[in-house]
Design an enzyme around this catalytic site. Structure first.
Site, PDB file in Angstrom:
ATOM      1  N   TYR A   6       0.919  -0.695  -0.437  1.00 23.39           N
ATOM      2  CA  TYR A   6      -0.289  -0.233   0.202  1.00 23.39           C
ATOM      3  C   TYR A   6       0.731   1.351   0.149  1.00 23.39           C
ATOM      4  CZ  TYR A   6      -2.942   3.217   1.449  1.00 23.39           C
ATOM      5  OH  TYR A   6      -4.311   4.725   1.637  1.00 23.39           O
ATOM      6  N   ASP A  11       9.449   3.262  -1.447  1.00 26.73           N
ATOM      7  CA  ASP A  11       8.583   3.438  -0.267  1.00 26.73           C
ATOM      8  C   ASP A  11       8.566   3.414   0.920  1.00 26.73           C
ATOM      9  OD1 ASP A  11       4.809   3.809  -0.089  1.00 26.73           O
ATOM     10  OD2 ASP A  11       6.087   4.447   1.230  1.00 26.73           O
ATOM     11  N   LYS A  49       5.333   9.844   7.971  1.00 31.32           N
ATOM     12  CA  LYS A  49       5.597   8.779   9.270  1.00 31.32           C
ATOM     13  C   LYS A  49       6.243   9.392  10.174  1.00 31.32           C
ATOM     14  CE  LYS A  49       2.972   5.023   7.611  1.00 31.32           C
ATOM     15  NZ  LYS A  49       1.501   4.881   8.446  1.00 31.32           N
TER      16      LYS A  49
HETATM   17  P1  KE4 Z   1      -0.548   8.261   4.372  1.00 32.69           P
HETATM   18  O1  KE4 Z   1      -0.894   8.911   3.087  1.00 32.69           O
HETATM   19  O2  KE4 Z   1      -1.655   7.863   5.416  1.00 32.69           O
HETATM   20  O3  KE4 Z   1       0.016   9.475   5.112  1.00 32.69           O
HETATM   21  O4  KE4 Z   1       0.184   7.430   3.308  1.00 32.69           O
HETATM   22  C1  KE4 Z   1       0.065   6.119   2.966  1.00 32.69           C
HETATM   23  C2  KE4 Z   1       1.085   5.535   3.062  1.00 32.69           C
HETATM   24  C3  KE4 Z   1       2.230   5.364   2.312  1.00 32.69           C
HETATM   25  N1  KE4 Z   1       2.746   4.035   2.299  1.00 32.69           N
HETATM   26  C4  KE4 Z   1       2.710   3.387   3.293  1.00 32.69           C
HETATM   27  C5  KE4 Z   1       3.850   2.237   3.526  1.00 32.69           C
HETATM   28  C6  KE4 Z   1       2.347   3.574   4.193  1.00 32.69           C
HETATM   29  O5  KE4 Z   1       2.053   2.388   5.214  1.00 32.69           O
HETATM   30  C7  KE4 Z   1       1.168   4.556   3.799  1.00 32.69           C
HETATM   31  C8  KE4 Z   1      -0.127   4.461   4.903  1.00 32.69           C
HETATM   32  N2  KE4 Z   1      -0.396   3.306   5.829  1.00 32.69           N
HETATM   33  C9  KE4 Z   1      -1.575   3.108   6.484  1.00 32.69           C
HETATM   34  C10 KE4 Z   1      -1.373   2.157   7.593  1.00 32.69           C
HETATM   35  N3  KE4 Z   1      -0.226   0.776   7.125  1.00 32.69           N
HETATM   36  C11 KE4 Z   1      -2.277   4.351   7.417  1.00 32.69           C
HETATM   37  C12 KE4 Z   1      -2.885   3.897   8.217  1.00 32.69           C
HETATM   38  C13 KE4 Z   1      -4.215   4.616   8.150  1.00 32.69           C
HETATM   39  O6  KE4 Z   1      -5.024   4.263   6.281  1.00 32.69           O
HETATM   40  O7  KE4 Z   1      -4.865   5.739   7.876  1.00 32.69           O
END
Ligand code: KE4
Length: 425
Positions: free
Chosen positions: A142, A237, A265
């Site tokens: 993801y 990523d 993060k």
């Molecule tokens: P954000 O747009 O949520 O800040 O980041 C997206 C993203 C991009 N790349 C990786 C490897 C990620 O894990 C994420 C976001 N992770 C999720 C949970 N695994 C965020 C939680 C959520 O969607 O509320």
């Protein structure tokens, strides 16, 4: 103060599903989410007066735990001078310098406000720089919710088993090719078929969004070799792994350099920050230097960057990653021992302070094997742990995170809770 139940009812009247991000709705484990009152250190408190040991850590950012003093002080101080300017500040230079020092593959870096923006911008840059349309991603990985990346996605996509989101036009989705994680032959086959049309390969170097799945030895090196041979851009990523698995992320841990890196993060310390960066030659395509456009009102926001800088300063102290790995190892041992005692099949994958216990026989090396996990068993375990004051991801296909705020006693408590939860669950 209203209780969680009434807040969730009120939320449902004005917010889709009552939450501002789908995975928070507990759909993956059943029941209703508690609403948080506050957090401190390794714990959070809900509005109903209960407290929990927190192994979610806001899905990764809180590597120092909740409300760490240096971060609060930095944000408070920055706020007294203003909250946003739409004009450059020295803090952004400090953050960019910290990132380029930590990641030798990054010469220029652009700050944005989320991991989604970072990944979306990185693939636009790769397409713009190469003039090629196709993208390769991995099943179960993801990279945020940009259209091109919501194809066989992990995280919420895996939890809700909506691997492909509605609203993504077919012609666009078809430009995203997918392969199983850890499967170099599948990647070679895609390049044999479309090599000169593939702009980039994007990968979580340690998958976190199908649950934690480490790269097989040689997998990342293989991706590096294949993309170099085809002059395609390799995007790591590292939104989760950046400053998490090592100060220099997975690139430091595994010794493989990406062409572009996405961050998020941890670099925001709990406030909204994302970033993407790479070589000067690639990043010089980004406006205003080049013709790949990307922008953001709050990009490099001073409060968020202050939080991130204070966090990175703590992570540069001696023995931080040894401590994080030791705590992660203790938690892994506790979970394995609990599962053995309860005779429950549990496969624990861990890299440093990120780990997942899959409720299935191992090994779990890709999305197909991760999906063998018994999600109903996970849901029971999740609630049994919550009842014992331990909060973790409300989905089998996510990571648990240990922070520097967790103590040996906290980890021991979690192990005891797991032993009980797995026995009764
Ligand atoms: P954000 O747009 O949520 O800040 O980041 C997206 C993203 C991009 N790349 C990786 C490897 C990620 O894990 C994420 C976001 N992770 C999720 C949970 N695994 C965020 C939680 C959520 O969607 O509320």
């Amino acid at each position: 103060m209203r209780d969680s139940k009434s807040l969730f009812e009120a939320a449902g009247r004005v917010i889709p599903g009552g939450v501002n991000s789908p995975v928070r709705a507990f759909r993956g484990v059943g029941g209703e989410p508690f609403f948080v009152a506050h957090g401190k250190g390794a714990r959070i408190w809900d509005v109903d007066g209960r407290s929990y040991l927190d192994f979610l850590g806001s899905w990764g950012p809180l590597i120092l735990g909740h409300a760490p003093a240096p971060v609060i002080a930095a944000v408070t101080e920055a706020a007294t001078r203003g909250t946003s300017y739409g004009a450059p500040t020295g803090l952004e230079v400090d953050m960019a310098e910290a990132i380029t020092r930590a990641f030798p593959s990054i010469e220029l870096v652009r700050l944005v406000s989320s991991g989604t923006e970072a990944a979306m911008s990185a693939i636009r840059l790769a397409r713009g720089a190469t003039g090629r349309p196709f993208l390769v991603k991995f099943d179960g990985c993801y990279h945020g919710h940009a259209d091109s990346l919501l194809v066989k996605a992990g995280s919420g996509g895996a939890t809700f088993s909506i691997p492909d989101s509605a609203g993504v036009p077919g012609p666009l989705a078809r430009l995203t090719l997918t392969a199983p994680f850890n499967d170099l032959d599948a990647v070679r086959a895609l390049f044999r078929e479309r090599g000169r049309e593939i702009a980039a390969v994007i990968v979580e170097p340690v998958a976190g969004n199908m649950g934690v799945v480490p790269p097989r030895p040689g997998f990342l090196e293989g991706l590096r070799e294949i993309t170099l041979a085809h002059e395609s851009v390799l995007i790591f990523d590292e939104v989760i792994t950046g400053f998490r698995v090592a100060y220099g992320g997975a690139q430091e841990l595994y010794g493989v350099r990406a062409d572009l890196t996405c961050l998020g993060k941890v670099i925001g310390g709990g406030l909204p920050v994302g970033a993407y960066g790479g070589s000067r030659s690639l990043m010089s395509h980004v406006a205003p230097l080049g013709n790949v456009y990307q922008a953001g009102t709050l990009s490099g926001n001073p409060l968020a960057v202050a939080a991130g800088l204070a966090t990175l300063a703590e992570l540069r102290k001696p023995d931080v990653y040894r401590r994080l790995d030791a705590l992660g190892g203790e938690l892994e041992r506790g979970l394995r021992s609990a599962a053995d005692q309860a005779r429950v099949p549990l496969t624990v994958n861990r890299v440093g302070s990120m780990l997942t216990g899959f409720f299935c026989e191992g090994p779990v090396t890709d999305y197909a094997s991760a999906k063998r996990a018994d999600t109903k068993r996970y849901a029971r375990y999740f609630h049994e742990m919550l009842a014992r004051g331990v909060f973790q991801a409300p989905s089998q296909f996510e990571a648990a995170f240990v922070s520097l705020a967790h103590t040996d006693a906290d980890i021991a408590l979690a192990g005891r809770a797991a032993a009980q939860a797995l026995t009764v669950g």
